[in-house]
Design a protein around this motif. Structure first.
Motif, PDB file in Angstrom:
ATOM      1  N   ASP A   1       2.053   4.936  10.750  1.00  0.00           N
ATOM      2  CA  ASP A   1       3.375   4.319  10.789  1.00  0.00           C
ATOM      3  C   ASP A   1       3.333   3.075   9.911  1.00  0.00           C
ATOM      4  O   ASP A   1       2.894   2.011  10.356  1.00  0.00           O
ATOM      5  CB  ASP A   1       3.750   3.966  12.227  1.00  0.00           C
ATOM      6  CG  ASP A   1       5.187   3.509  12.360  1.00  0.00           C
ATOM      7  OD1 ASP A   1       5.986   3.798  11.453  1.00  0.00           O
ATOM      8  OD2 ASP A   1       5.497   2.857  13.375  1.00  0.00           O
ATOM      9  N   ALA A   2       3.746   3.224   8.658  1.00  0.00           N
ATOM     10  CA  ALA A   2       3.699   2.111   7.708  1.00  0.00           C
ATOM     11  C   ALA A   2       4.673   1.012   8.123  1.00  0.00           C
ATOM     12  O   ALA A   2       5.812   1.294   8.472  1.00  0.00           O
ATOM     13  CB  ALA A   2       4.034   2.608   6.306  1.00  0.00           C
ATOM     14  N   SER A   3       4.205  -0.229   8.096  1.00  0.00           N
ATOM     15  CA  SER A   3       5.084  -1.335   8.468  1.00  0.00           C
ATOM     16  C   SER A   3       5.913  -1.834   7.283  1.00  0.00           C
ATOM     17  O   SER A   3       6.990  -2.379   7.477  1.00  0.00           O
ATOM     18  CB  SER A   3       4.276  -2.484   9.073  1.00  0.00           C
ATOM     19  OG  SER A   3       3.349  -2.987   8.133  1.00  0.00           O
ATOM     20  N   ILE A   4       5.427  -1.623   6.070  1.00  0.00           N
ATOM     21  CA  ILE A   4       6.183  -2.036   4.881  1.00  0.00           C
ATOM     22  C   ILE A   4       6.188  -0.907   3.859  1.00  0.00           C
ATOM     23  O   ILE A   4       5.138  -0.468   3.391  1.00  0.00           O
ATOM     24  CB  ILE A   4       5.578  -3.288   4.208  1.00  0.00           C
ATOM     25  CG1 ILE A   4       5.541  -4.470   5.163  1.00  0.00           C
ATOM     26  CG2 ILE A   4       6.366  -3.659   2.940  1.00  0.00           C
ATOM     27  CD1 ILE A   4       4.776  -5.671   4.616  1.00  0.00           C
ATOM     28  N   ILE A   5       7.386  -0.418   3.570  1.00  0.00           N
ATOM     29  CA  ILE A   5       7.612   0.490   2.445  1.00  0.00           C
ATOM     30  C   ILE A   5       8.927   0.036   1.824  1.00  0.00           C
ATOM     31  O   ILE A   5       9.996   0.275   2.378  1.00  0.00           O
ATOM     32  CB  ILE A   5       7.754   1.974   2.852  1.00  0.00           C
ATOM     33  CG1 ILE A   5       6.564   2.468   3.647  1.00  0.00           C
ATOM     34  CG2 ILE A   5       7.975   2.841   1.607  1.00  0.00           C
ATOM     35  CD1 ILE A   5       6.724   3.889   4.182  1.00  0.00           C
TER      36      ILE A   5
ATOM     37  N   LYS B   1      -8.403  -5.143   4.212  1.00  0.00           N
ATOM     38  CA  LYS B   1      -7.540  -5.077   5.398  1.00  0.00           C
ATOM     39  C   LYS B   1      -7.904  -6.204   6.351  1.00  0.00           C
ATOM     40  O   LYS B   1      -9.041  -6.347   6.759  1.00  0.00           O
ATOM     41  CB  LYS B   1      -7.663  -3.722   6.090  1.00  0.00           C
ATOM     42  CG  LYS B   1      -7.030  -2.613   5.277  1.00  0.00           C
ATOM     43  CD  LYS B   1      -7.179  -1.268   5.927  1.00  0.00           C
ATOM     44  CE  LYS B   1      -6.554  -0.227   5.004  1.00  0.00           C
ATOM     45  NZ  LYS B   1      -6.635   1.113   5.505  1.00  0.00           N
ATOM     46  N   GLY B   2      -6.916  -7.014   6.671  1.00  0.00           N
ATOM     47  CA  GLY B   2      -7.118  -8.120   7.595  1.00  0.00           C
ATOM     48  C   GLY B   2      -7.758  -9.342   6.981  1.00  0.00           C
ATOM     49  O   GLY B   2      -7.938 -10.357   7.643  1.00  0.00           O
TER      50      GLY B   2
ATOM     51  N   SER C   1      -2.559  -2.295   5.594  1.00  0.00           N
ATOM     52  CA  SER C   1      -3.178  -1.724   6.795  1.00  0.00           C
ATOM     53  C   SER C   1      -3.057  -0.207   6.886  1.00  0.00           C
ATOM     54  O   SER C   1      -3.930   0.448   7.458  1.00  0.00           O
ATOM     55  CB  SER C   1      -2.607  -2.372   8.056  1.00  0.00           C
ATOM     56  OG  SER C   1      -1.219  -2.124   8.148  1.00  0.00           O
ATOM     57  N   THR C   2      -1.999   0.383   6.322  1.00  0.00           N
ATOM     58  CA  THR C   2      -1.844   1.835   6.397  1.00  0.00           C
ATOM     59  C   THR C   2      -1.983   2.517   5.036  1.00  0.00           C
ATOM     60  O   THR C   2      -1.949   3.745   4.952  1.00  0.00           O
ATOM     61  CB  THR C   2      -0.473   2.224   6.996  1.00  0.00           C
ATOM     62  OG1 THR C   2       0.565   1.688   6.173  1.00  0.00           O
ATOM     63  CG2 THR C   2      -0.334   1.721   8.421  1.00  0.00           C
ATOM     64  N   LEU C   3      -2.157   1.755   3.982  1.00  0.00           N
ATOM     65  CA  LEU C   3      -2.254   2.318   2.635  1.00  0.00           C
ATOM     66  C   LEU C   3      -3.623   2.933   2.392  1.00  0.00           C
ATOM     67  O   LEU C   3      -4.645   2.355   2.757  1.00  0.00           O
ATOM     68  CB  LEU C   3      -1.986   1.221   1.590  1.00  0.00           C
ATOM     69  CG  LEU C   3      -1.960   1.659   0.129  1.00  0.00           C
ATOM     70  CD1 LEU C   3      -0.786   2.602  -0.130  1.00  0.00           C
ATOM     71  CD2 LEU C   3      -1.857   0.435  -0.773  1.00  0.00           C
ATOM     72  N   VAL C   4      -3.626   4.115   1.785  1.00  0.00           N
ATOM     73  CA  VAL C   4      -4.868   4.774   1.403  1.00  0.00           C
ATOM     74  C   VAL C   4      -4.768   5.208  -0.055  1.00  0.00           C
ATOM     75  O   VAL C   4      -3.674   5.316  -0.613  1.00  0.00           O
ATOM     76  CB  VAL C   4      -5.188   5.999   2.307  1.00  0.00           C
ATOM     77  CG1 VAL C   4      -5.510   5.555   3.730  1.00  0.00           C
ATOM     78  CG2 VAL C   4      -4.069   7.012   2.291  1.00  0.00           C
ATOM     79  N   GLN C   5      -5.915   5.475  -0.648  1.00  0.00           N
ATOM     80  CA  GLN C   5      -5.963   5.848  -2.056  1.00  0.00           C
ATOM     81  C   GLN C   5      -5.125   7.095  -2.337  1.00  0.00           C
ATOM     82  O   GLN C   5      -4.463   7.186  -3.360  1.00  0.00           O
ATOM     83  CB  GLN C   5      -7.425   6.040  -2.470  1.00  0.00           C
ATOM     84  CG  GLN C   5      -7.638   6.265  -3.951  1.00  0.00           C
ATOM     85  CD  GLN C   5      -7.398   7.695  -4.387  1.00  0.00           C
ATOM     86  OE1 GLN C   5      -7.711   8.633  -3.677  1.00  0.00           O
ATOM     87  NE2 GLN C   5      -6.828   7.844  -5.551  1.00  0.00           N
ATOM     88  N   GLU C   6      -5.127   8.051  -1.435  1.00  0.00           N
ATOM     89  CA  GLU C   6      -4.379   9.291  -1.638  1.00  0.00           C
ATOM     90  C   GLU C   6      -2.879   9.027  -1.741  1.00  0.00           C
ATOM     91  O   GLU C   6      -2.168   9.706  -2.485  1.00  0.00           O
ATOM     92  CB  GLU C   6      -4.662  10.293  -0.512  1.00  0.00           C
ATOM     93  CG  GLU C   6      -6.069  10.851  -0.529  1.00  0.00           C
ATOM     94  CD  GLU C   6      -7.095   9.957   0.179  1.00  0.00           C
ATOM     95  OE1 GLU C   6      -6.733   8.859   0.677  1.00  0.00           O
ATOM     96  OE2 GLU C   6      -8.274  10.345   0.221  1.00  0.00           O
ATOM     97  N   GLU C   7      -2.376   8.035  -0.999  1.00  0.00           N
ATOM     98  CA  GLU C   7      -0.953   7.687  -1.100  1.00  0.00           C
ATOM     99  C   GLU C   7      -0.649   7.059  -2.458  1.00  0.00           C
ATOM    100  O   GLU C   7       0.388   7.330  -3.054  1.00  0.00           O
ATOM    101  CB  GLU C   7      -0.532   6.742   0.021  1.00  0.00           C
ATOM    102  CG  GLU C   7       0.946   6.412  -0.039  1.00  0.00           C
ATOM    103  CD  GLU C   7       1.402   5.429   1.023  1.00  0.00           C
ATOM    104  OE1 GLU C   7       2.404   4.739   0.769  1.00  0.00           O
ATOM    105  OE2 GLU C   7       0.760   5.346   2.089  1.00  0.00           O
TER     106      GLU C   7
END
Length: 175
Positions: free
Chosen positions: A79-83, A153-154, A103-109
């Motif tokens: 659940d992305a907090s910022i898009i 992250k963090g 926090s929710t971003l990954v390389q594949e995205e």
């Protein structure tokens, strides 16, 4: 995998956040600039289209990209907090900015977003092609991006960074 800590031309240490931005720009020539805001825990990606897009086309693209990102995150169970996706017409160019929480971003995205831009804008997307980057190096850059994303992250102690390309070189500045 060790972090990218080391020295760069200015003599300062290369932090994980700097390594992340450098790797994104090296791996994805479609990304014109990338910013990291450690306080907001957010990354901004910039893309440039070499023509003026009309309002209808921009709205359709924004909805298509947003649907793609949200679908990816749904399938990943995140659940992305910022898009946030914004665009601006400037002279004969259309500038795009995508804001994403770290926090929710990954390389594949990131790869998905780049591919959506590449396919949608086709020959109009401004890129800095590096023919010297071979498949093995691309895979290595993707692994580095994965590792660096986890590392930052963090991390609020990092500086606000801005990276972009100029004449085939990646430049990184802090604010």
């Amino acid at each position: 995998m060790d972090s990218l800590r080391g020295k760069y031309k200015g003599g300062d240490d290369v932090t994980d956040s700097m390594g992340l931005l450098i790797s994104i720009l090296v791996r994805y020539p479609e990304v014109s600039a990338v910013n990291f805001d450690p306080l907001e825990q957010m990354i901004r990606f910039s893309f440039i289209c070499s023509r003026v897009a009309d309002e209808k086309e921009l709205i359709e693209f924004k909805m298509y990209l947003m649907d793609s990102i949200q679908s990816f995150n749904y399938l990943e169970g995140k659940d992305a907090s910022i898009i946030e996706i914004s665009y601006e017409v400037c002279d004969n160019l259309t500038l795009f900015e995508i804001k994403r929480d770290v926090s929710t971003l990954v390389q594949e995205e990131i790869a998905l977003v780049v591919q959506v831009f590449y396919q949608y804008w086709q020959g109009n997307l401004v890129l800095d092609l590096n023919d010297a980057l071979i498949e093995e190096e691309m895979l290595m850059q993707e692994e580095i991006i994965d590792h660096m994303l986890e590392s930052v992250k963090g991390s609020e102690n990092d500086k606000y960074l801005y990276a972009f390309r100029e004449e085939g070189k990646v430049l990184v500045f802090n604010k």
